[in-house]
Design an enzyme around this catalytic site. Structure first.
Site, mmCIF file in Angstrom:
data_model
loop_
_atom_site.group_PDB
_atom_site.id
_atom_site.type_symbol
_atom_site.label_atom_id
_atom_site.label_comp_id
_atom_site.label_asym_id
_atom_site.label_seq_id
_atom_site.Cartn_x
_atom_site.Cartn_y
_atom_site.Cartn_z
ATOM 1 N N TRP A 5 -17.165 1.730 39.343
ATOM 2 C CA TRP A 5 -16.954 0.480 40.075
ATOM 3 C C TRP A 5 -18.243 -0.343 40.140
ATOM 4 O O TRP A 5 -18.260 -1.417 40.706
ATOM 5 C CB TRP A 5 -16.437 0.766 41.491
ATOM 6 N N GLU B 164 -13.901 1.947 47.681
ATOM 7 C CA GLU B 164 -14.318 2.169 49.057
ATOM 8 C C GLU B 164 -13.270 2.951 49.850
ATOM 9 O O GLU B 164 -13.606 3.776 50.690
ATOM 10 C CB GLU B 164 -14.621 0.831 49.754
#
Length: 380
Positions: free
Chosen positions: A43, A56
DNA sequence: AATTCGGGGCC
DNA sequence: GGCCCAGAATT
């Protein structure tokens, strides 16, 4: 402020913001260190609000090395908000299987639908809008927007709690709201105006790679020069927490019920462990893994009449906060018919198990099923 | 403020 | 075997 004759602990315990000099040192040193020491993460190499959001959520209470393979598979199947929103929840759960905290996946899915319906499929950039999405709290909102949109927002989580507690010498119980407030204040005061996302990630990276709980590598820490804990040799005492993790022993059994070559699975209900995932019928048993009237228990839960045939196999699986003593019984002869119940139950061919998102213990049983049912212990 | 929710990494 | 992990939602 520091350096006078008063005990260090007294002064630093009240320091809830970094002063301008320390702010500057922290930002400079941490960003330089991050530029040369950051780990590669999928990411990070290709950055977008969607990808950072998914990462997240997966990273909540889960280590980076564990998340990476899940992230790759998830993004391949759900490359954008729309594909995620359109999917069935069971499909989403399938890609979450084994990662734990399955509510995260369900809330992620809900949020994707909200983004499509309320934000035209675009992940919102307003902090309040992001905070309003299911599964996103103060940390996650700040992390997403600082990392993926470079917004100057603070973050505070496991790693940075430790980093700030040591840097500033915060001695209070980290569970207390007052201590949390101080830590958030410290986090806010160090936000970098130019590269907030990189500094936030640098703080976390430092916490996981250098400023570790057990053996902090203070010698190679880029900010040990301004670290209160290092100066006072209290690295291992901070952060302080009065809370002790306690384990609850659980004795449970799963039961393999087969009929015409298919096995009975049930979907865990909302409110129970593994909600939404599939599992073999599971029951509480005593310390020896036995139940006085297992057949009645099966009947009560599934509406099926069964005959318990053997109790020859057992295994154990440890789960944080729980210890599951797992035993399997095979019921060969099912006399009753499938009845309508509140439970979502289904007869499943063993070769179709992979289509169902399962609990880890259920998956373990499913994977070892062939050896189980051909075992002489079960069918002497 | 305390609980609940999973599973794995690491000593 | 214990502690920890890029926490949030619920009670």
């Amino acid at each position: 402020m520091r350096g006078d004759s008063r005990p260090v602990q007294c002064c630093v315990a009240r320091m809830t913001k970094y002063n301008a000099s320390i702010q500057s040192t922290l930002r400079q040193n941490l960003l330089d260190w991050f530029d040369s020491h950051q780990r590669e993460m999928p990411w990070r190499s290709e950055k977008s609000l969607y990808r950072v959001w998914v990462s997240e959520i997966m990273l909540q209470q889960t280590q980076v090395v564990t998340v990476i393979p899940y992230f790759e598979r998830f993004l391949e199947r759900f490359p954008d908000v729309e594909s995620l929103a359109e999917a069935d929840e069971a499909t989403v759960l399938t890609f979450w299987e084994g990662l734990g905290y399955y509510r995260r996946a369900r809330l992620l899915h809900q949020a994707a639908k909200t983004i499509v319906s309320d934000f035209g499929g675009q992940f919102p950039k307003s902090f309040d809008a992001v905070l309003g999405l299911p599964g996103i709290g103060r940390y996650t909102a700040g992390a997403i927007l600082s990392i993926a949109d470079n917004q100057p927002l603070p973050i505070l989580e496991g790693n940075t709690i430790r980093v700030h507690a040591r840097l500033a010498g915060v001695t209070g119980d980290v569970q207390k709201s007052g201590t949390q407030k101080s830590l958030w204040s410290l986090a806010t005061s160090v936000v970098d105006p130019e590269r907030p996302g990189d500094l936030n990630q640098a703080l976390m990276e430092l916490g996981s790679e250098v400023c570790t709980p057990k053996k902090p590598q203070c010698g190679s820490c880029p900010v040990h020069g301004v670290c209160n804990a290092f100066q006072t040799k209290r690295q291992l005492e901070l952060p302080y927490s009065s809370k002790k993790i306690r384990l609850t022993p659980i004795n449970e059994s799963v039961i393999l019920i087969q009929r015409r070559g298919k096995f009975l699975l049930r979907q865990c209900l909302d409110g129970e462990r593994w909600a939404g995932l599939w599992d073999f019928p599971r029951f509480q048993t005593d310390e020896d893994g036995l139940h006085s009237d297992l057949e009645a228990m099966v009947h009560a839960s599934t509406g099926l009449s069964v005959e318990i045939r053997d109790t020859g196999w057992s295994t154990r699986h440890g789960v944080t906060r729980f210890k599951i003593h797992l035993r399997c019984w095979v019921a060969e002869k099912v006399q009753g018919r499938l009845r309508k119940t509140q439970e979502n139950i289904q007869w499943v061919d063993r070769h179709k198990f992979e289509d169902f998102p399962m609990s880890v213990t259920g998956r373990k049983v499913a994977t070892e099923l062939d050896s189980l049912i051909t075992s002489q212990a079960l069918f002497p």
